[in-house]
Design an enzyme around this catalytic site. Structure first.
Site, PDB file in Angstrom:
ATOM      1  N   ALA A   1     -10.301   5.011   3.108  1.00  0.00           N
ATOM      2  CA  ALA A   1     -10.263   6.022   4.218  1.00  0.00           C
ATOM      3  C   ALA A   1     -11.595   6.854   4.272  1.00  0.00           C
ATOM      4  CB  ALA A   1      -8.955   7.300   3.766  1.00  0.00           C
TER       5      ALA A   1
ATOM      6  N   GLY B   1      -9.392   8.298   9.048  1.00  0.00           N
ATOM      7  CA  GLY B   1      -9.797   8.464  10.520  1.00  0.00           C
ATOM      8  C   GLY B   1     -11.034   9.516  10.724  1.00  0.00           C
TER       9      GLY B   1
ATOM     10  N   LYS C   1       0.798  -1.155   0.051  1.00  0.00           N
ATOM     11  CA  LYS C   1      -0.096  -0.119   0.065  1.00  0.00           C
ATOM     12  C   LYS C   1       0.825   1.411   0.175  1.00  0.00           C
ATOM     13  CE  LYS C   1      -3.378   2.768   2.591  1.00  0.00           C
ATOM     14  NZ  LYS C   1      -4.270   2.832   3.800  1.00  0.00           N
TER      15      LYS C   1
ATOM     16  N   ASN D   1     -10.423   0.882   8.416  1.00  0.00           N
ATOM     17  CA  ASN D   1      -9.787   0.362   9.625  1.00  0.00           C
ATOM     18  C   ASN D   1     -10.310   1.221  10.984  1.00  0.00           C
ATOM     19  OD1 ASN D   1      -7.586   0.329  11.813  1.00  0.00           O
ATOM     20  ND2 ASN D   1      -6.009   0.644  10.420  1.00  0.00           N
TER      21      ASN D   1
END
Lengths: 71, 264
Positions: free
Chosen positions: B191, B165, B104, B213
């Site tokens: 993302a 995030g 990545k 994530n």
């Protein structure tokens, strides 16, 4: 004859060693197994089987890297 | 008759899951491992950092011990790289550390928004593809850049929905639609996926996969949230493969428009 001390930089910090040792010995002296880390020496990545044969020299610059959690 | 879900092919590899999981921010390796299992993901990211040489290790020092290398394809990332040169160094270290040539590629020098540097990313991609890496670049949702990276031999393009995030979902929808329309490699929306509905939206749009994530890692129950994302990705993908209803300006009745009580 007493071996000459050498100074290397590991992960950005200068460190004085009483005598030259292998990269593997240096890693193990800092609490890591050679199978846990990967090492870049003076800009080149070392293969795992080179860690024991490569001897550190005065002025060497090491990056000792470990896989961590990350996205 | 029910068609089988289409598999995802990246480079020369087939995946049943279209959810890629990042391993950051979990409270422990064990919690990460249970979420990973629940997510059904087959492709999983890890990062690289300087080892603590002080003798006091950090608790995540052995992340690879929580990931079965036979079951998952490891995707080391280049996070922390500020330019192409650092990204290439991290890529080579990651390959040696994980044994995986998958990468990545992410270069985001600004810590506030973590937005990817397009120029450095393209530069690094050209070098790393030539060195035999399977490169999955994290990019802003820029259709022109996506094409350039595809031409450079990248295995996917991974446009962001919103900043890493941020949990804001797909704020780059119009550009991602163009990227999907033009791409000949898989498009992974990476993302900003804060909710399963965001992931489902990406899949309904025709994205080939999503990378999640934070939303899973910091959930009160990461394992259950991983299941929720898994279900959302599968639902969104199924809807895309089947074909969504066409939007209309006016209503179209679902009940018959004849036989009313007041008819003459």
């Amino acid at each position: 004859m007493k071996p000459d001390p050498i100074t290397i930089t590991a992960n950005g910090k200068r460190e004085r060693l009483d005598s030259a040792c292998s990269v593997a010995e240096f890693i193990e002296a800092h609490g890591w197994k050679t199978t846990q880390v990967v090492v870049e020496r003076n800009g080149s990545v070392l293969a795992r089987n080179e860690l024991r044969t490569q001897m550190l020299a005065d002025g060497d610059c090491l990056e000792v890297i470990v896989p961590v959690a990350g996205g | 008759m029910t068609d089988k879900p289409q598999t995802l092919r990246i480079a020369n590899r087939d995946f049943n899951s279209r959810l890629i999981l990042g391993t950051g921010k979990f409270a422990s390796g064990e919690i990460m491992a249970s979420a990973l299992e629940a997510s059904g993901a087959e492709l999983v990211t890890v990062a690289l950092r300087r080892a603590d040489l002080s003798g006091q290790r950090d608790k995540f020092a052995n992340i690879l011990t929580f990931i079965d290398a036979k079951k998952y394809v490891l995707l080391p990332n280049t996070s922390g790289a500020r330019n192409a040169e650092e990204a290439c160094r991290l890529a080579r270290l990651g390959r040696e550390a994980t044994g995986s040539t998958w990468l990545k590629l992410e270069i985001h020098p600004d810590p506030r928004y973590l937005l990817p540097d397009a120029v450095e990313t393209l530069k690094a991609a050209e070098v790393l593809v030539n060195e035999g890496f399977t490169v999955l670049p994290y990019i802003n949702a820029d259709p022109v850049l996506a094409k350039r990276l595809e031409d450079a031999g990248c295995a996917t393009v991974m446009p962001l929905g919103s900043p890493i995030g941020s949990a804001r979902g797909i704020e780059t929808r119009a550009s991602i639609e163009i990227i999907i329309e033009q791409a000949t490699v898989p498009v992974v929306v990476d993302a900003g996926m804060g909710a399963p509905s965001h992931a489902a939206e990406a899949m309904e749009m025709g994205a080939d996969a999503v990378l999640v994530n934070t939303a899973i890692a910091i959930a009160a129950d990461p394992e259950r949230m991983a299941e929720a994302f898994k279900a959302a990705v599968a639902a969104g993908r199924a809807a895309y493969e089947i074909g969504l209803a066409v939007k209309r300006t006016e209503a179209e009745a679902t009940s018959p428009l004849t036989g009313f009580l007041n008819e003459p």
